[in-house]
Design a protein around this motif. Structure first.
Motif, PDB file in Angstrom:
ATOM      1  N   PRO A 164     -12.919  -0.586 -14.849  1.00 17.85           N
ATOM      2  CA  PRO A 164     -13.726   0.246 -15.742  1.00 17.85           C
ATOM      3  C   PRO A 164     -14.225  -0.484 -16.988  1.00 17.85           C
ATOM      4  N   HIS A 165     -13.740  -1.691 -17.238  1.00 22.86           N
ATOM      5  CA  HIS A 165     -14.095  -2.424 -18.452  1.00 22.86           C
ATOM      6  C   HIS A 165     -15.132  -3.495 -18.125  1.00 22.86           C
ATOM      7  N   TYR A 166     -16.300  -3.338 -18.676  1.00 23.49           N
ATOM      8  CA  TYR A 166     -17.399  -4.253 -18.362  1.00 23.49           C
ATOM      9  C   TYR A 166     -17.214  -5.632 -18.983  1.00 23.49           C
ATOM     10  N   ASP A 167     -16.373  -5.749 -20.001  1.00 23.98           N
ATOM     11  CA  ASP A 167     -16.224  -7.024 -20.709  1.00 23.98           C
ATOM     12  C   ASP A 167     -14.952  -7.785 -20.340  1.00 23.98           C
ATOM     13  N   ASN A 168     -14.151  -7.248 -19.393  1.00 23.45           N
ATOM     14  CA  ASN A 168     -12.905  -7.915 -19.008  1.00 23.45           C
ATOM     15  C   ASN A 168     -12.758  -7.944 -17.496  1.00 23.45           C
ATOM     16  N   PRO A 169     -12.399  -9.095 -16.929  1.00 21.99           N
ATOM     17  CA  PRO A 169     -12.127  -9.139 -15.488  1.00 21.99           C
ATOM     18  C   PRO A 169     -10.800  -8.455 -15.167  1.00 21.99           C
ATOM     19  N   LEU A 170     -10.639  -8.105 -13.913  1.00 21.90           N
ATOM     20  CA  LEU A 170      -9.422  -7.467 -13.405  1.00 21.90           C
ATOM     21  C   LEU A 170      -8.772  -8.410 -12.414  1.00 21.90           C
ATOM     22  N   HIS A 171      -7.472  -8.645 -12.579  1.00 17.09           N
ATOM     23  CA  HIS A 171      -6.714  -9.546 -11.708  1.00 17.09           C
ATOM     24  C   HIS A 171      -5.544  -8.748 -11.140  1.00 17.09           C
ATOM     25  N   LEU A 172      -5.460  -8.669  -9.826  1.00 17.44           N
ATOM     26  CA  LEU A 172      -4.389  -7.872  -9.226  1.00 17.44           C
ATOM     27  C   LEU A 172      -3.978  -8.435  -7.867  1.00 17.44           C
ATOM     28  N   TYR A 173      -2.788  -8.015  -7.457  1.00 12.88           N
ATOM     29  CA  TYR A 173      -2.334  -8.192  -6.084  1.00 12.88           C
ATOM     30  C   TYR A 173      -2.435  -6.840  -5.388  1.00 12.88           C
ATOM     31  N   GLN A 174      -2.991  -6.846  -4.171  1.00 13.44           N
ATOM     32  CA  GLN A 174      -2.883  -5.665  -3.324  1.00 13.44           C
ATOM     33  C   GLN A 174      -2.129  -6.069  -2.062  1.00 13.44           C
ATOM     34  N   ILE A 175      -1.081  -5.301  -1.780  1.00 14.55           N
ATOM     35  CA  ILE A 175      -0.128  -5.637  -0.726  1.00 14.55           C
ATOM     36  C   ILE A 175      -0.004  -4.448   0.218  1.00 14.55           C
ATOM     37  N   TRP A 176      -0.207  -4.708   1.504  1.00 15.05           N
ATOM     38  CA  TRP A 176      -0.067  -3.658   2.516  1.00 15.05           C
ATOM     39  C   TRP A 176       1.225  -3.874   3.288  1.00 15.05           C
ATOM     40  N   ILE A 177       1.977  -2.786   3.441  1.00 14.28           N
ATOM     41  CA  ILE A 177       3.260  -2.808   4.135  1.00 14.28           C
ATOM     42  C   ILE A 177       3.222  -1.757   5.237  1.00 14.28           C
ATOM     43  N   MET A 178       3.561  -2.153   6.451  1.00 14.54           N
ATOM     44  CA  MET A 178       3.563  -1.210   7.561  1.00 14.54           C
ATOM     45  C   MET A 178       4.732  -0.235   7.406  1.00 14.54           C
ATOM     46  N   PRO A 179       4.497   1.056   7.494  1.00 11.22           N
ATOM     47  CA  PRO A 179       5.579   2.026   7.349  1.00 11.22           C
ATOM     48  C   PRO A 179       6.475   2.052   8.582  1.00 11.22           C
ATOM     49  N   ALA A 180       7.672   2.583   8.422  1.00 10.27           N
ATOM     50  CA  ALA A 180       8.618   2.682   9.533  1.00 10.27           C
ATOM     51  C   ALA A 180       8.192   3.748  10.536  1.00 10.27           C
ATOM     52  N   GLU A 181       7.359   4.700  10.080  1.00  6.37           N
ATOM     53  CA  GLU A 181       6.841   5.721  10.977  1.00  6.37           C
ATOM     54  C   GLU A 181       5.429   6.085  10.552  1.00  6.37           C
ATOM     55  N   ASN A 182       4.642   6.540  11.514  1.00  2.00           N
ATOM     56  CA  ASN A 182       3.261   6.901  11.241  1.00  2.00           C
ATOM     57  C   ASN A 182       3.116   8.393  10.969  1.00  2.00           C
ATOM     58  N   SER A 183       1.905   8.776  10.589  1.00  2.00           N
ATOM     59  CA  SER A 183       1.525  10.184  10.370  1.00  2.00           C
ATOM     60  C   SER A 183       2.331  10.839   9.255  1.00  2.00           C
ATOM     61  N   LEU A 184       2.646  10.049   8.213  1.00  2.00           N
ATOM     62  CA  LEU A 184       3.313  10.594   7.035  1.00  2.00           C
ATOM     63  C   LEU A 184       2.321  11.392   6.187  1.00  2.00           C
ATOM     64  N   THR A 185       2.862  12.253   5.344  1.00  2.00           N
ATOM     65  CA  THR A 185       2.020  12.972   4.388  1.00  2.00           C
ATOM     66  C   THR A 185       1.562  12.006   3.306  1.00  2.00           C
ATOM     67  N   PRO A 186       0.268  11.896   3.045  1.00  2.00           N
ATOM     68  CA  PRO A 186      -0.204  10.971   2.007  1.00  2.00           C
ATOM     69  C   PRO A 186       0.401  11.295   0.645  1.00  2.00           C
ATOM     70  N   ARG A 187       0.607  10.254  -0.160  1.00  2.00           N
ATOM     71  CA  ARG A 187       1.185  10.430  -1.500  1.00  2.00           C
ATOM     72  C   ARG A 187       0.738   9.287  -2.392  1.00  2.00           C
ATOM     73  N   TYR A 188       0.957   9.484  -3.697  1.00  2.00           N
ATOM     74  CA  TYR A 188       0.532   8.510  -4.701  1.00  2.00           C
ATOM     75  C   TYR A 188       1.556   8.507  -5.836  1.00  2.00           C
ATOM     76  N   GLU A 189       1.868   7.299  -6.330  1.00  2.00           N
ATOM     77  CA  GLU A 189       2.809   7.179  -7.443  1.00  2.00           C
ATOM     78  C   GLU A 189       2.544   5.863  -8.165  1.00  2.00           C
ATOM     79  N   GLN A 190       2.701   5.858  -9.487  1.00  2.00           N
ATOM     80  CA  GLN A 190       2.574   4.615 -10.245  1.00  2.00           C
ATOM     81  C   GLN A 190       3.642   4.575 -11.337  1.00  2.00           C
ATOM     82  N   ARG A 191       4.005   3.351 -11.756  1.00  2.51           N
ATOM     83  CA  ARG A 191       5.074   3.227 -12.751  1.00  2.51           C
ATOM     84  C   ARG A 191       4.981   1.880 -13.457  1.00  2.51           C
ATOM     85  N   ARG A 192       5.326   1.927 -14.726  1.00  3.57           N
ATOM     86  CA  ARG A 192       5.523   0.704 -15.504  1.00  3.57           C
ATOM     87  C   ARG A 192       7.024   0.475 -15.643  1.00  3.57           C
TER      88      ARG A 192
END
Length: 231
Positions: free
Chosen positions: A106-134
């Motif tokens: 969202p910041h036009y004057d600063n670049p964004l540096h991140l890691y995005q990591i995908w992990i296969m779940p132990a089972e499929n068809s889970l209910t989608p969810r979202y969580e973040q934490r510092r």
């Protein structure tokens, strides 16, 4: 077995607004020898220009972890989540039966540096969810992901844990590996030595058939340690 995955040998795609490095096969980068490691499927290191990002797109049956190194990412999804993830924060999203989301700088004057990591779940068809934490920056050894969300960690639907370790120069850390589990180390910052194998910034280390590893920081360092199932 300890195998060094050098940062310079990763897949690379520069789209102008997005400069992306792929540890494992991803999009147009394909290497049959690097399709993933245990439950790890994707480790992408992305640099995103100001005001740019990924428009609304779908995912399903994947645990998606984002770790922001610098800058801010703005997340929006079809579950009604809208917010920003700042440097030092982790975000976990279970795509499960299906989710659509967007990620922007969202910041036009600063670049964004991140890691995005995908992990296969132990089972499929889970209910989608979202969580973040510092997590508290003063702690040198932090549990980030675990299947039971213990000790304040984020929940992951897989038999694995993710630890973040920050080490001072010359500091040593020993990690015991329960057989036949596998370990992946990702060097976020600095330089480390793992049982005689030296790794620098953005390098990865795949470890299997080892009982203990000695991690020594050659300079102030930050690493992500994934303790993964044998398959």
């Amino acid at each position: 077995m300890i195998y060094l995955r050098k940062a310079s040998e990763r897949g690379h795609a520069n789209h102008g607004w997005l400069d992306s490095w792929h540890t494992f096969s991803f999009a147009h980068y394909y290497d049959a020898n690097f399709m993933g490691f245990s439950a790890l499927r994707v480790i992408n290191e992305d640099l995103i220009d100001g005001g740019q990002g990924f428009g609304m797109h779908p995912h399903h049956d994947m645990e998606i972890l984002t770790y922001v190194l610098s800058g801010t990412v703005e997340h929006q999804d079809n579950m009604g989540n809208l917010g920003q993830i700042s440097a030092g924060e982790f975000q976990i999203m279970s795509a499960g039966t299906g989710i659509r989301h967007s990620e922007y700088n969202p910041h036009y004057d600063n670049p964004l540096h991140l890691y995005q990591i995908w992990i296969m779940p132990a089972e499929n068809s889970l209910t989608p969810r979202y969580e973040q934490r510092r997590f508290e920056s003063e702690k040198n050894h932090q549990l980030i992901l675990s299947p039971d969300a213990r000790d304040g960690s984020l929940k992951i639907f897989q038999d694995m844990t993710l630890w973040r370790h920050t080490l001072k120069r010359s500091e040593r850390y020993e990690y015991h590996i329960e057989k036949p589990r596998k370990i992946w180390l990702q060097v976020v910052r600095g330089e480390i030595d793992v049982n005689g194998v030296k790794a620098g910034i953005s390098d990865g280390i795949a470890i299997r058939d080892e009982s203990d590893i000695q991690i020594t920081a050659n300079q102030q360092s930050e690493i992500l340690l994934f303790d993964l199932p044998p398959n």
